[in-house]
Design a protein around this motif. Structure first.
Motif, mmCIF file in Angstrom:
data_model
loop_
_atom_site.group_PDB
_atom_site.id
_atom_site.type_symbol
_atom_site.label_atom_id
_atom_site.label_comp_id
_atom_site.label_asym_id
_atom_site.label_seq_id
_atom_site.Cartn_x
_atom_site.Cartn_y
_atom_site.Cartn_z
ATOM 1 N N ALA A 88 35.599 79.790 -9.432
ATOM 2 C CA ALA A 88 36.140 79.491 -8.108
ATOM 3 C C ALA A 88 35.015 79.340 -7.088
ATOM 4 N N ALA A 89 34.025 80.205 -7.149
ATOM 5 C CA ALA A 89 32.895 80.131 -6.221
ATOM 6 C C ALA A 89 32.106 78.847 -6.433
ATOM 7 N N GLN A 90 31.925 78.441 -7.699
ATOM 8 C CA GLN A 90 31.246 77.182 -7.975
ATOM 9 C C GLN A 90 32.001 76.004 -7.350
ATOM 10 N N THR A 91 33.326 76.053 -7.453
ATOM 11 C CA THR A 91 34.144 74.977 -6.882
ATOM 12 C C THR A 91 33.964 74.904 -5.374
ATOM 13 N N VAL A 92 33.956 76.055 -4.727
ATOM 14 C CA VAL A 92 33.758 76.096 -3.279
ATOM 15 C C VAL A 92 32.385 75.535 -2.914
ATOM 16 N N ALA A 93 31.376 75.965 -3.627
ATOM 17 C CA ALA A 93 30.016 75.535 -3.297
ATOM 18 C C ALA A 93 29.841 74.033 -3.488
ATOM 19 N N VAL A 94 30.316 73.524 -4.623
ATOM 20 C CA VAL A 94 30.152 72.094 -4.898
ATOM 21 C C VAL A 94 30.952 71.257 -3.904
ATOM 22 N N SER A 95 32.174 71.668 -3.616
ATOM 23 C CA SER A 95 33.012 70.880 -2.700
ATOM 24 C C SER A 95 32.459 70.905 -1.285
ATOM 25 N N LEU A 96 31.894 72.036 -0.858
ATOM 26 C CA LEU A 96 31.272 72.073 0.465
ATOM 27 C C LEU A 96 30.051 71.175 0.519
ATOM 28 N N GLY A 97 29.267 71.194 -0.539
ATOM 29 C CA GLY A 97 28.102 70.313 -0.576
ATOM 30 C C GLY A 97 28.495 68.852 -0.565
ATOM 31 N N ALA A 98 29.530 68.516 -1.341
ATOM 32 C CA ALA A 98 29.990 67.130 -1.371
ATOM 33 C C ALA A 98 30.527 66.701 -0.012
ATOM 34 N N ALA A 99 31.279 67.591 0.646
ATOM 35 C CA ALA A 99 31.825 67.261 1.964
ATOM 36 C C ALA A 99 30.706 67.062 2.981
ATOM 37 N N ALA A 100 29.664 67.903 2.894
ATOM 38 C CA ALA A 100 28.532 67.742 3.798
ATOM 39 C C ALA A 100 27.846 66.395 3.575
ATOM 40 N N LEU A 101 27.758 65.982 2.308
ATOM 41 C CA LEU A 101 27.092 64.727 1.988
ATOM 42 C C LEU A 101 27.949 63.520 2.346
ATOM 43 N N LEU A 102 29.259 63.592 2.012
ATOM 44 C CA LEU A 102 30.126 62.428 2.174
ATOM 45 C C LEU A 102 30.748 62.315 3.561
ATOM 46 N N ALA A 103 31.026 63.454 4.188
ATOM 47 C CA ALA A 103 31.708 63.424 5.488
ATOM 48 C C ALA A 103 30.875 64.011 6.616
ATOM 49 N N GLY A 104 29.840 64.757 6.259
ATOM 50 C CA GLY A 104 29.070 65.440 7.291
ATOM 51 C C GLY A 104 28.399 64.503 8.272
ATOM 52 N N TRP A 105 28.086 63.272 7.848
ATOM 53 C CA TRP A 105 27.409 62.339 8.749
ATOM 54 C C TRP A 105 28.223 62.053 10.002
ATOM 55 N N TRP A 106 29.557 62.048 9.856
ATOM 56 C CA TRP A 106 30.402 61.781 11.024
ATOM 57 C C TRP A 106 30.270 62.896 12.057
ATOM 58 N N TYR A 107 30.276 64.136 11.594
ATOM 59 C CA TYR A 107 30.186 65.272 12.499
ATOM 60 C C TYR A 107 28.776 65.407 13.066
ATOM 61 N N LEU A 108 27.759 65.015 12.276
ATOM 62 C CA LEU A 108 26.397 64.982 12.796
ATOM 63 C C LEU A 108 26.275 63.912 13.882
ATOM 64 N N ARG A 109 26.911 62.766 13.673
ATOM 65 C CA ARG A 109 26.913 61.709 14.685
ATOM 66 C C ARG A 109 27.544 62.206 15.976
ATOM 67 N N ASN A 110 28.680 62.902 15.846
ATOM 68 C CA ASN A 110 29.329 63.447 17.042
ATOM 69 C C ASN A 110 28.402 64.416 17.773
ATOM 70 N N TRP A 111 27.718 65.238 17.022
ATOM 71 C CA TRP A 111 26.802 66.202 17.622
ATOM 72 C C TRP A 111 25.697 65.485 18.403
ATOM 73 N N LEU B 71 25.852 62.434 19.649
ATOM 74 C CA LEU B 71 26.393 61.672 20.779
ATOM 75 C C LEU B 71 26.933 62.565 21.885
ATOM 76 N N TYR B 72 27.645 63.626 21.499
ATOM 77 C CA TYR B 72 28.402 64.411 22.471
ATOM 78 C C TYR B 72 27.976 65.866 22.546
ATOM 79 N N GLY B 73 27.018 66.275 21.685
ATOM 80 C CA GLY B 73 26.642 67.689 21.654
ATOM 81 C C GLY B 73 27.713 68.570 21.070
ATOM 82 N N ASP B 74 28.631 67.990 20.303
ATOM 83 C CA ASP B 74 29.781 68.714 19.746
ATOM 84 C C ASP B 74 30.175 68.015 18.453
ATOM 85 N N PRO B 75 30.097 68.685 17.296
ATOM 86 C CA PRO B 75 30.410 68.011 16.030
ATOM 87 C C PRO B 75 31.842 67.506 15.941
ATOM 88 N N PHE B 76 32.752 68.107 16.694
ATOM 89 C CA PHE B 76 34.155 67.703 16.637
ATOM 90 C C PHE B 76 34.555 66.802 17.804
#
Length: 633
Positions: free
Chosen positions: A266-289, A291-296
């Motif tokens: 279960a811990a492996q699943t959490v770690a891998v999925s968080l890493g994948a989300a950071a890689l695949l979706a994190g760029w959007w929240y980094l862009r927000n940060w 542009l707006y100083g706020d990831p959301f």
């Protein structure tokens, strides 16, 4: 000769597997969604125009949207630009081949459009040209509607899988699936351009994934890859999709505690999925940060959609808003101005209460830990989605039923389980009224609300000729469908007219008291939703007009025939087009013979002048009251 066993097998009734039935329900829902889409003009579904512009602007500029100030955003009409882009990126790929040069012509505001409140007319917030389009904006909208509809149908399949997986051996999945396919709001929403369709699907996929790994008692590498994609997609589909992370991780923790799989896995699943989300979706929240100083981008979003600093704490007001969410969950179509029949809003709570009573019974009867765990996970999903809406709506006006559609993956199987527990095989009868309503809605409500102009060859023989002209527009005739009305009743009539006008005037109808000339009800609209500067001069157009008498103003009056004052008025300048009769004589006011108003509760009138005359032995004139007049000097 055939053996006895073969003969017995031949006599057994052929039974379709539940998967084939589920597939048939998917095909039915897809076909019904196409009907809903066909009956709804483009951009008349909630926020559809704004979602479309997000995609259109992506293709035109090649850049993701930026949140400016509220006035700039609303002037652009692309008011949904605060959302993460996954739904829109896929949509852009699907319509990249289209030419959408006429997109601005599709956004002609109806100045009388009913936005956010139930109305019997002017449900269209845009005017819709009758001339052929110059490019394929409408084609692009249809492609995106089909894209959304596919997402909705996949969600239906996942609802079926959730019921089958959570409660194996019990016919819950098909009933839950059929129930969701019988919600008018879900079918209509699935057939519109809206990113909620994607986040609803991904939420459902995350819940089904959790139930499946519990049941299989193992988490394979394929499972880890799959949930990583689901969670990454959910984070990139909508901000509310982030709520799927704690739900899935809680399911993993619970599964490890129950011994379905190891805590390490279960811990492996959490770690891998968080890493994948950071890689695949994190760029959007980094862009927000950046542009707006706020990831959301919450601060910028609140500047556009926020309720302001004064958040109401009035319980009555919150209950009213919650009721609006509940009603639109089932059916409030168009721009929240087409309400379903009143029995629906009484029947839906009964279905819900009955289902949850059955869930309590199921909890007591189902002793297997996995079945109870299924109830817990689905219940947690339902609670999480509702809590997320409640938290969001305190700051942003998101009080719409489709926002809680991610909870359908839990709501439908739970109700289906409860109904089965209480009613057994009779449970499917509960959704028959809903299914009938969902099937009838596009042919009754939508067809009536969005009735367009009809070109006809000649005035029908039962229509009343008028032949009056207002500059370049001619009223050829009309037909009254409601000859007798009571206070508060609707008045329905057809009008037949010719012509076009460069100032784009609207048509009005007012029911008058013949004695006082007081207006007792009326409507301003564009006949057939069409701008009058887009019509042609020669065709004879037919349009249906409905409006309702004001019940308070029309009550307590003596029986009278109501004249209908009609005319053309230019919104903005408020110029009334002058009437002329067929001979060219100017008319101060054009009135049509309207319905007879009869109030059963009104006292019998007492005439000022008594007559007591009888005509033909059948009609008695008791007396009369003449209006006050002033003789001309």
């Amino acid at each position: 000769m055939p053996s006895a066993s073969a003969t017995a097998a031949a006599k057994r009734p052929v039974r379709l597997s539940s998967r084939w039935i589920a597939l048939a329900i998917c095909l039915y829902a897809f076909a019904l969604g196409i009907v809903y889409a066909a009956e709804t003009p483009i951009f008349e579904a909630p926020d559809e125009g704004a979602h479309f512009l997000y995609i259109h602007n992506l293709l035109e500029s090649g850049e993701l949207p930026v949140l400016e100030d509220r006035d700039t955003v609303f002037r652009s009409r692309s008011v949904q630009r605060h959302h993460p882009p996954l739904y829109y990126l896929v949509g852009a790929a699907l319509i990249a081949w289209t030419d959408r040069a006429d997109v601005d012509a599709a956004f002609i505001d109806n100045p009388f459009g009913a936005i956010g409140f139930v109305s019997e007319n002017n449900q269209n917030i845009y005017l819709h040209r009758v001339s052929p389009p110059t490019s394929d904006t409408a084609v692009a909208v249809w492609v995106l509607r089909l894209y959304s509809l596919v997402l909705g149908v996949i969600t239906l399949w996942l609802v079926y899988r959730a019921g089958e997986t959570a409660f194996p051996g019990r016919p819950v999945g098909l009933l839950a699936m059929a129930f969701v396919a019988s919600i008018p709001g879900f079918i209509a929403g699935s057939a519109s351009v809206n990113n909620d369709n994607l986040v609803t699907l991904l939420f459902a996929a995350g819940v089904v994934w959790s139930l499946r790994v519990w049941r299989s008692r193992a988490i394979s590498n394929h499972d880890i890859a799959l949930i990583s994609l689901i969670l990454s997609g959910s984070a990139l589909a909508k901000l509310t999709g982030l709520a799927l992370f704690p739900l899935v991780y809680a399911a993993l923790a619970w599964g490890a505690w129950r011994g379905y799989f190891s805590g390490r896995r279960a811990a492996q699943t959490v770690a891998v999925s968080l890493g994948a989300a950071a890689l695949l979706a994190g760029w959007w929240y980094l862009r927000n940060w950046q542009l707006y100083g706020d990831p959301f981008a919450l601060y910028r979003t609140l500047r556009i959609w926020g309720r302001g600093s004064a958040v109401s704490s009035d319980l009555e007001e919150w209950l009213f808003e919650a009721k609006g969410v509940w009603d639109s969950f089932w059916m409030t179509l168009g721009h929240f101005n087409i309400r379903g029949p009143e029995w629906l809003y009484g029947y839906a709570p009964l279905l819900t209460v009955l289902g949850f009573v059955g869930v309590v019974v199921a909890w007591r009867r189902l002793r297997r830990p996995q079945a109870r765990d299924g109830i817990l996970l689905l219940g947690a999903t339902l609670a999480l989605v509702i809590a997320a809406l409640a938290a969001a709506t305190r700051q942003i006006n998101v009080s719409q039923g489709r926002i809680v559609y991610p909870a359908l993956i839990a709501f439908a199987p739970l109700l289906a389980l409860g109904w089965r527990m209480l009613l057994g095989r009779l449970a499917p009868l509960l959704i028959v009224p809903l299914a009938a309503l969902t099937l009838a809605t596009p042919f009754l409500d939508l067809d009536d609300a969005y009735a367009g102009l009809e070109v006809i060859a000649a005035l029908p023989p039962d229509a009343i000729p008028v032949e009056a002209r207002a500059e370049t527009l001619s009223l050829v005739g009309y037909r009254l469908h409601t000859p007798i009305v009571a206070p508060g009743d609707p008045i329905r009539l057809d009008i037949y007219f010719r012509g076009r006008h460069d100032e784009n005037p609207a048509f009005f109808v007012k029911a008058l008291d013949p004695m006082t000339q007081e207006t007792l009800g009326g409507v301003d609209l564009y006949p057939g939703m069409a701008p009058t500067d887009d019509l042609q001069a020669e065709p004879l157009y037919h349009a249906r007009i409905d409006f309702r008498l004001d019940e308070a103003l029309s009550s307590g009056r003596a029986p009278m025939q109501l004249p209908l004052a009609v005319g053309w008025r230019v919104p903005g300048t408020e110029r009334y087009l002058p009437w002329q009769d067929a001979a060219g004589t100017p008319l101060d006011l054009l009135t049509l013979d309207g319905p007879t108003l009869i109030d059963p509760a009104a006292p019998e009138p007492i005439p000022q002048t008594l007559i007591g005359a009888t005509f033909g032995g059948v009609i008695r004139l008791h007396g009369y009251t003449a209006p006050e007049t002033t003789a001309a000097g």
